[in-house]
Design a protein around this motif. Structure first.
Motif, PDB file in Angstrom:
ATOM      1  N   PHE B  63      46.377  39.791  36.290  1.00 47.03           N
ATOM      2  CA  PHE B  63      45.754  40.132  37.565  1.00 47.03           C
ATOM      3  C   PHE B  63      44.974  41.454  37.527  1.00 47.03           C
ATOM      4  O   PHE B  63      44.562  41.971  38.550  1.00 47.03           O
ATOM      5  N   LEU B  65      45.969  44.512  36.639  1.00 43.20           N
ATOM      6  CA  LEU B  65      46.668  45.705  37.130  1.00 43.20           C
ATOM      7  C   LEU B  65      47.179  46.608  36.003  1.00 43.20           C
ATOM      8  O   LEU B  65      47.870  47.575  36.263  1.00 43.20           O
ATOM      9  N   PRO B  85      41.466  43.666  40.186  1.00 41.15           N
ATOM     10  CA  PRO B  85      42.177  42.691  41.026  1.00 41.15           C
ATOM     11  C   PRO B  85      41.302  42.111  42.133  1.00 41.15           C
ATOM     12  O   PRO B  85      41.341  40.910  42.379  1.00 41.15           O
ATOM     13  N   GLU B  86      40.501  42.968  42.793  1.00 39.28           N
ATOM     14  CA  GLU B  86      39.712  42.453  43.917  1.00 39.28           C
ATOM     15  C   GLU B  86      38.628  41.483  43.453  1.00 39.28           C
ATOM     16  O   GLU B  86      38.090  40.729  44.259  1.00 39.28           O
ATOM     17  N   ILE B  89      40.748  37.989  42.327  1.00 37.82           N
ATOM     18  CA  ILE B  89      41.189  37.134  43.432  1.00 37.82           C
ATOM     19  C   ILE B  89      40.078  36.159  43.831  1.00 37.82           C
ATOM     20  O   ILE B  89      40.340  35.052  44.285  1.00 37.82           O
ATOM     21  N   TYR B  95      48.392  36.537  43.610  1.00 40.94           N
ATOM     22  CA  TYR B  95      49.532  37.219  42.994  1.00 40.94           C
ATOM     23  C   TYR B  95      50.534  37.623  44.074  1.00 40.94           C
ATOM     24  O   TYR B  95      50.155  38.193  45.099  1.00 40.94           O
ATOM     25  N   TYR B 117      41.355  37.562  53.425  1.00 44.80           N
ATOM     26  CA  TYR B 117      40.398  38.617  53.767  1.00 44.80           C
ATOM     27  C   TYR B 117      39.032  38.393  53.125  1.00 44.80           C
ATOM     28  O   TYR B 117      38.003  38.646  53.732  1.00 44.80           O
ATOM     29  N   ILE B 118      39.028  37.909  51.880  1.00 43.79           N
ATOM     30  CA  ILE B 118      37.741  37.819  51.168  1.00 43.79           C
ATOM     31  C   ILE B 118      36.848  36.711  51.723  1.00 43.79           C
ATOM     32  O   ILE B 118      35.677  36.648  51.378  1.00 43.79           O
TER      33      ILE B 118
END
Lengths: 404, 247
Positions: B63, B65, B85-86, B89, B95, B117-118
């Motif tokens: 992911f 991180l 990560p952003e 996704i 995750y 949100y995205i």
């Protein structure tokens, strides 16, 4: 705990609480004495105590009412400014000591524009003289006519400018100073913000000069409530009773403007945080930054909006404070910073509703303490109340009760 | 080690996630060395191993991180090991972290909305599907997520991750902190999510149960792959049992 349900449960519970916190007995005692004293003052009675000390005295209910009103006015300023401090604390994780100077930034930039609009066409008032907030020689406040009565549009233009300019300054400061050290933790950021505070204050002093100056025109701003009501609703026939009492009162229109603008902004911010996607994302990030990141919330954009809103509100607070106070200098926000911090801590740092509640408590104590102690000491009274509340509610009034 | 311990031996025909020779860690500290891992389309894969073996690190690396130090991670044909990560996704991976995996001061519904949100708008149908999967969340949608029980919080966390209808769901110790009687329920829910077509990569402390449920397992020791095989085979393997499953 089960005993609380038995007969006389309330008293038992109370006595248990008091036994656990003996200090509370003293606090309650002081509160009772103050209430008795207040009632005696309303009644105009003086009760001899010992030596030349007395309880009671003379205090009209109207005077008490006006002190409460002043407390609310100043409390809203603390609260409005405190919202931004609380937001940067919860979303960016640091106590921003330059917040007071953002407050000053809003006051100067906002009044520059307000005076420019209000003073347009006034003899001897050049644009430079007005935009630098009447530093040096030139026409006085009465000639420029910066009041909500003489030039309401100028006053509102100033509100907008205070918000926009302060937000821009905050965004630049974030990019230059805070962004490069975003991951360094709270203490380095806090220390950097002290540096920013000093730099910003010096910059304001450099640009606008260090003199204290009168700004607002106060002619005609105190009006009877009856006149306003009649202006809106036509003739009103009422005298005596509560309605009559309200109608016979008079209000300061600058204070009223302050309260209206502050309440509108607080309600708008509340709706924004609860209803909009960005508002929810701000609350989410204040709640759990790591999770916000893995959820795909654009954290840097949320940070930018945090600065825009927090600094914008601080700027407006500074501007409105001067509207009420009538004069200003470059130290304006620096001197208020401790009160703003006190409001935020008292309310529960990180909570915007706490900041407002804390601001109102600090403001009311600040004003009402004048009844009992010298006005030189009213700041001490405000901080004493803060310490007292924190002793019994260490996380503040609103911590963990409500969001963001 | 016997011949079928080659990490590639039982790899699926078509992988949606291919991890090759991955080196990764935090700061200067390298945790993973030469890790290979595959997840097939719709496959249910678990990573088990002793404490400190780097199980969670594998998941965090997928992911974005951790610090990437070598090797590659390819998801559905596109390399993702240099993405954040952003960005990841957006690729179709969600995750669920082990701890603090909900926004506790937000309501249940707001938690789910944040999961999407995205997207420009909250996908209404997807929200309904999540509520269908976890009916208790719909009953409590206006409640603050932090006021819910451990099992319900875990549902909020999974519901949030499912809002984007991911192709691959990463679950970090989903049974951690749950009361024993809730653990089975949790695993049943994960089975259900997998049966509905979402591939799962899960790290679990509860190795026996995880291996019983999954399609395939990886045993990780000291930041390296030791074994991979079907869950059943690993459970039956004497060596694995002695070393990781307590005999």
């Amino acid at each position: 705990m089960a005993t609380a349900q038995d007969s006389g449960g309330v008293f038992e519970e109370l006595s248990k609480t008091l036994r656990a916190n003996p200090g509370l007995v003293f606090v309650l005692l002081v509160a009772v004495v103050l209430v008795i004293d207040l009632l005696a003052r309303f009644a105009g009675q003086e009760i001899p105590l010992f030596a030349d000390r007395t309880l009671g005295g003379d205090l009209s209910v109207a005077r008490f009412g006006s002190l409460v009103w002043e407390g609310i006015v100043i409390g809203l300023i603390f609260g409005l400014a405190g919202i931004g401090l609380s937001m940067t604390y919860s979303i960016l994780n640091f106590a921003n000591f330059s917040h007071g100077d953002l407050f000053t930034t809003g006051a100067f930039t906002g009044w520059g524009v307000a005076l420019l609009v209000a003073g347009f066409g006034v003899a001897d008032a050049t644009a430079g003289y007005l935009i630098f907030v009447m530093d040096g020689r030139g026409p006085g406040p009465a000639e420029v006519g910066a009041s909500i009565v003489a030039s309401p549009l100028a006053i509102l233009a100033g509100v907008v400018m205070a918000a926009v300019a302060t937000a821009l300054v905050a965004l630049v400061l974030d990019r230059v100073v805070y962004y490069p050290m975003r991951d360094r933790g709270g203490i380095p950021l806090l220390i950097a913000s002290i540096g920013v505070a000093l730099a910003l204050r010096s910059a304001i002093q450099f640009v606008y000069g260090s003199g204290t100056r009168g700004i607002t025109d106060t002619q005609g701003i105190v009006v009877d409530v009856r006149d306003i009501i009649e202006l809106i609703f036509g003739d009103v026939e009422a005298s005596g009773g509560l309605l009559g009492w309200v109608l016979d009162a008079s209000v300061n229109l600058h204070r009223t403007t302050l309260v209206v603008v502050a309440v509108v902004l607080i309600v708008a911010l509340h709706l924004m945080l609860q209803r909009t996607k960005l508002g929810k994302a701000m609350r989410a990030m204040a709640d759990n930054k790591d999770l916000a990141l893995v959820t795909g919330i654009p954290t840097e954009r949320v940070v930018r909006w945090t600065w825009i809103l927090g600094a914008g509100l601080a700027g407006v607070a500074g501007y409105l404070y001067v509207l009420e106070r009538g004069a200003m200098d470059f130290n304006l926000g620096w001197f208020l910073l401790l009160f703003i911090f006190a409001a935020v801590i008292l309310g529960g740092i990180g909570s915007i509703y706490g900041a407002i509640a804390g601001g109102l408590v600090i403001g009311l104590v600040h004003e009402l303490s004048i009844i009992w102690i010298s006005s030189d000491l009213n700041a001490a009274a405000a901080f004493a109340i803060m310490i007292l509340v924190l002793l019994y509610r260490p996380d503040g009034l609103f911590k963990g009760v409500t969001t963001a | 080690m016997s011949a079928n311990r080659d990490p590639m031996a039982v790899a699926p025909d078509s992988s949606i996630l291919e991890v090759r020779d991955l080196d990764a860690g935090y700061g200067d500290l390298q945790i993973l060395t030469d890790v290979d891992l595959d997840v097939g389309d719709g496959e249910y894969v678990t990573v088990v191993g002793p404490n400190g073996a780097g199980k969670s690190t594998v998941m965090k690396s997928v992911f974005g991180l951790t610090v990437h130090m070598g090797g590659s991670i390819v998801f559905q044909g596109a390399p993702i090991h240099e993405k954040k990560p952003e960005q990841i996704i957006h690729e179709g991976i969600s995750y669920v972290p082990q701890n603090n995996n909900i926004f506790s001061t937000l309501t249940v519904q707001e938690n789910l909305e944040m999961g999407a949100y995205i997207l420009d708008e909250v996908p209404k149908q997807r929200l309904e599907e999540v509520y269908e999967r976890f009916p208790v969340l719909e009953e409590r949608k206006t409640q603050r997520a932090g006021s819910m029980s451990g099992g319900q919080r875990q549902m909020v966390a999974m519901g949030r991750a499912l809002m984007l209808d991911p192709d691959l769901l990463l679950l970090d110790e989903p049974s951690a902190g749950l009361a024993p009687d809730l653990v089975d329920e949790m695993f049943d829910r994960i089975d259900k999510i997998n049966n509905d077509g979402t591939a799962i990569l899960m790290v679990e402390q509860n190795a026996k149960e995880a291996l019983r449920r999954c399609d395939r397992g990886y045993v990780l020791t000291q930041g390296q792959n030791s074994y991979t095989d079907t869950g059943e085979e690993l459970l039956a393997d004497k060596e694995v049992r002695q070393q990781f499953l307590g005999g």
